[in-house]
Design a protein around this motif. Structure first.
Motif, PDB file in Angstrom:
ATOM      1  N   LYS A 291       7.365  23.682   7.305  1.00  0.00           N
ATOM      2  CA  LYS A 291       7.058  22.251   7.476  1.00  0.00           C
ATOM      3  C   LYS A 291       6.265  21.720   6.276  1.00  0.00           C
ATOM      4  CE  LYS A 291       7.378  21.721  12.487  1.00  0.00           C
ATOM      5  NZ  LYS A 291       6.745  21.229  13.732  1.00  0.00           N
ATOM      6  N   MET A 292       5.362  22.549   5.759  1.00  0.00           N
ATOM      7  CA  MET A 292       4.626  22.134   4.548  1.00  0.00           C
ATOM      8  C   MET A 292       5.592  21.943   3.382  1.00  0.00           C
ATOM      9  SD  MET A 292       1.174  24.380   4.197  1.00  0.00           S
ATOM     10  CE  MET A 292       0.013  24.485   5.562  1.00  0.00           C
TER      11      MET A 292
ATOM     12  N   ALA B 224      -2.266  27.235   6.701  1.00  0.00           N
ATOM     13  CA  ALA B 224      -1.128  27.594   7.569  1.00  0.00           C
ATOM     14  C   ALA B 224      -1.478  28.596   8.678  1.00  0.00           C
ATOM     15  CB  ALA B 224       0.041  28.118   6.731  1.00  0.00           C
TER      16      ALA B 224
ATOM     17  N   HIS C 297       5.091  31.285  14.045  1.00  0.00           N
ATOM     18  CA  HIS C 297       4.512  29.952  13.897  1.00  0.00           C
ATOM     19  C   HIS C 297       3.966  29.721  12.490  1.00  0.00           C
ATOM     20  CE1 HIS C 297       3.985  30.417  18.407  1.00  0.00           C
ATOM     21  NE2 HIS C 297       4.879  29.477  18.221  1.00  0.00           N
ATOM     22  N   ILE C 298       3.478  30.791  11.875  1.00  0.00           N
ATOM     23  CA  ILE C 298       2.970  30.643  10.505  1.00  0.00           C
ATOM     24  C   ILE C 298       4.137  30.364   9.561  1.00  0.00           C
ATOM     25  CG2 ILE C 298       1.713  31.763   8.624  1.00  0.00           C
ATOM     26  CD1 ILE C 298       0.166  33.348  10.765  1.00  0.00           C
TER      27      ILE C 298
ATOM     28  N   VAL D  20      -3.487  17.739  11.746  1.00  0.00           N
ATOM     29  CA  VAL D  20      -2.185  18.420  11.778  1.00  0.00           C
ATOM     30  C   VAL D  20      -1.378  17.955  12.993  1.00  0.00           C
ATOM     31  CG1 VAL D  20      -1.012  20.649  11.882  1.00  0.00           C
ATOM     32  CG2 VAL D  20      -3.141  20.427  10.583  1.00  0.00           C
TER      33      VAL D  20
ATOM     34  N   MET E   2       2.337  16.411  12.917  1.00  0.00           N
ATOM     35  CA  MET E   2       3.471  17.124  13.521  1.00  0.00           C
ATOM     36  C   MET E   2       4.120  16.302  14.635  1.00  0.00           C
ATOM     37  SD  MET E   2       2.580  21.161  13.758  1.00  0.00           S
ATOM     38  CE  MET E   2       2.448  22.189  12.280  1.00  0.00           C
TER      39      MET E   2
ATOM     40  N   GLN F 110       1.236  24.092  15.893  1.00  0.00           N
ATOM     41  CA  GLN F 110       2.661  24.339  16.131  1.00  0.00           C
ATOM     42  C   GLN F 110       2.858  25.016  17.496  1.00  0.00           C
ATOM     43  OE1 GLN F 110       5.438  23.624  14.334  1.00  0.00           O
ATOM     44  NE2 GLN F 110       6.801  24.737  15.706  1.00  0.00           N
TER      45      GLN F 110
ATOM     46  N   PHE G  15      -2.414  24.954  10.956  1.00  0.00           N
ATOM     47  CA  PHE G  15      -1.041  24.508  11.203  1.00  0.00           C
ATOM     48  C   PHE G  15      -0.391  25.298  12.336  1.00  0.00           C
ATOM     49  CE2 PHE G  15       1.211  21.568   8.150  1.00  0.00           C
ATOM     50  CZ  PHE G  15       0.069  20.959   7.670  1.00  0.00           C
ATOM     51  N   SER G  16      -0.544  26.622  12.313  1.00  0.00           N
ATOM     52  CA  SER G  16       0.199  27.425  13.287  1.00  0.00           C
ATOM     53  C   SER G  16      -0.360  27.261  14.698  1.00  0.00           C
ATOM     54  CB  SER G  16       0.213  28.895  12.869  1.00  0.00           C
ATOM     55  OG  SER G  16      -1.075  29.446  12.933  1.00  0.00           O
TER      56      SER G  16
ATOM     57  N   THR H  93       6.993  28.933  10.386  1.00  0.00           N
ATOM     58  CA  THR H  93       7.441  27.561  10.656  1.00  0.00           C
ATOM     59  C   THR H  93       6.495  26.556  10.007  1.00  0.00           C
ATOM     60  OG1 THR H  93       8.314  28.315  12.764  1.00  0.00           O
ATOM     61  CG2 THR H  93       8.063  25.938  12.505  1.00  0.00           C
ATOM     62  N   SER H  94       5.204  26.842  10.069  1.00  0.00           N
ATOM     63  CA  SER H  94       4.214  25.944   9.472  1.00  0.00           C
ATOM     64  C   SER H  94       4.428  25.816   7.967  1.00  0.00           C
ATOM     65  CB  SER H  94       2.802  26.477   9.741  1.00  0.00           C
ATOM     66  OG  SER H  94       2.529  26.469  11.125  1.00  0.00           O
TER      67      SER H  94
END
Ligand SMILES: [Zn+2]
Length: 344
Positions: A306-307, A150, A299-300, A185, A189, A158, A154-155, A302-303
């Protein structure tokens, strides 16, 4: 552990040693003590391992830029966490007080103390103390190996796709290196919001995997010129957004894939940092080129959300701590499909 802990330490270029270091003291007020569970690898680890002349850093250096952990202890005044809570950490020591930090634009901090695992000691150690403000809780039911992806993989995506490139449902996006950690990713996304995804991969084995992940079109760039295929797929219109991180090898052809007014967002240059640019093309076609580096605490979060909802990281391989260098070699060789995670 009695006073000592393991720390994977870069002692010279391409030379890692698993050292025994003193464990940190109890956390100070406002800090937490972190027990690391898993570290995920990124290209920044490869750069650091190879050695970069321009990186301001001192060896030995504990490596590891992205990790999942649990709270081992809390300092005075920390109320957001208790021992045993699963967490991930922001990977740069931001000041928390400058305008960028106050505005939640952590990756633009004016007084950043360095990127962990690259400029300053990172996460590949059993225990470390950190400010609680840089620690993010992990929702239940996310495994440590997934949560470890994440803070960077991921972030970063994002931030690139949604803040920077403003990707909207229904748009078409070209994702380079769809088998890379961030490539996988980006495919997930973009698909999750209903975009058409075209991706490039560098070998046959990755074509089916990228399709299975949701890519609508997969181009083997070693067999075909991707810019020609993209023009064909989009009936000569071009894509709305290009997700770049390959750099010199692909950058100019990536611009040729954009429609007028299209956006190119880039966070890397794994094939080389320099290229020439046709400025007439840039303004006549009204391209927007956006550099993106890192992400914010938001963003972390949000990531991780989403996970928790649906997006599970693609894991290429898992290694034990002692095999960390094997993971870096694998990443450097571009053999991967997804993320490499190292367990403690
Ligand atoms: Zn700051």
């Amino acid at each position: 552990m009695t006073g000592g802990m393991r720390a994977l330490t870069l002692v010279a270029d391409r030379k890692l040693e698993l050292l025994e270091l003193a464990a940190p003291p109890p956390p100070e007020a406002g800090d937490v003590q972190i027990r690391v569970k898993a570290v995920a690898l990124n290209h920044i680890d490869v750069w650091g391992w190879r050695g970069m002349a321009f990186a301001k850093r001192k060896l030995p250096l504990v490596i590891g830029a992205e990790a999942a952990a649990e709270i081992a202890a809390i300092g005075a005044g920390v109320t957001a966490f208790k021992p045993g809570d699963p967490v991930v950490m922001y990977g740069a020591l931001t000041c928390g007080t400058c305008k960028a930090c106050r505005d939640g634009r952590d990756n633009l901090c004016e007084n950043v103390g360095g990127i962990m695992g690259f400029h300053i000691d990172g996460f590949a150690r059993d225990l470390l103390n950190m400010p609680a403000r840089l620690v993010i809780p992990v929702p239940p039911a996310i495994a440590a190996r997934d949560a470890a992806c994440a803070p960077i993989a991921f972030s970063t995506v994002q931030h690139m796709l949604f803040d920077n490139a403003k990707l909207e449902p229904g748009e078409t996006v070209l994702v380079h290196a769809g088998g890379s950690g961030i490539g996988t990713v980006a495919i997930m996304m973009a698909r999750a919001i209903g975009c058409t995804v075209i991706t490039t991969v560098g070998d046959d084995g990755k074509v089916a995997k990228a399709k299975a992940l949701g890519a609508d079109h997969v181009i083997d760039y070693r067999r075909e010129r991707f810019e020609g295929v993209v023009r064909k797929i989009t009936a000569k219109k071009g894509v709305d957004v290009v997700f770049e991180h390959v750099g010199a090898e692909t950058f100019n052809a990536s611009l040729l894939c954009l429609k007028r007014g299209g956006r190119l967002v880039t966070c890397g240059a794994t094939s080389g940092p320099s290229t020439t640019l046709n400025l007439m093309q840039l303004f006549q076609q009204q391209y927007r080129m956006i550099g993106s580096f890192g992400a914010t605490l938001r963003h972390i979060r949000t990531s991780l959300d989403k996970m928790a909802a649906s997006l599970t990281p693609v894991i290429d391989t898992e290694f034990d701590l002692a095999q960390f260098a094997g993971g870096l070699s694998r990443l450097e060789g571009r053999q991967v499909f997804g993320k490499i995670v190292v367990h403690f």
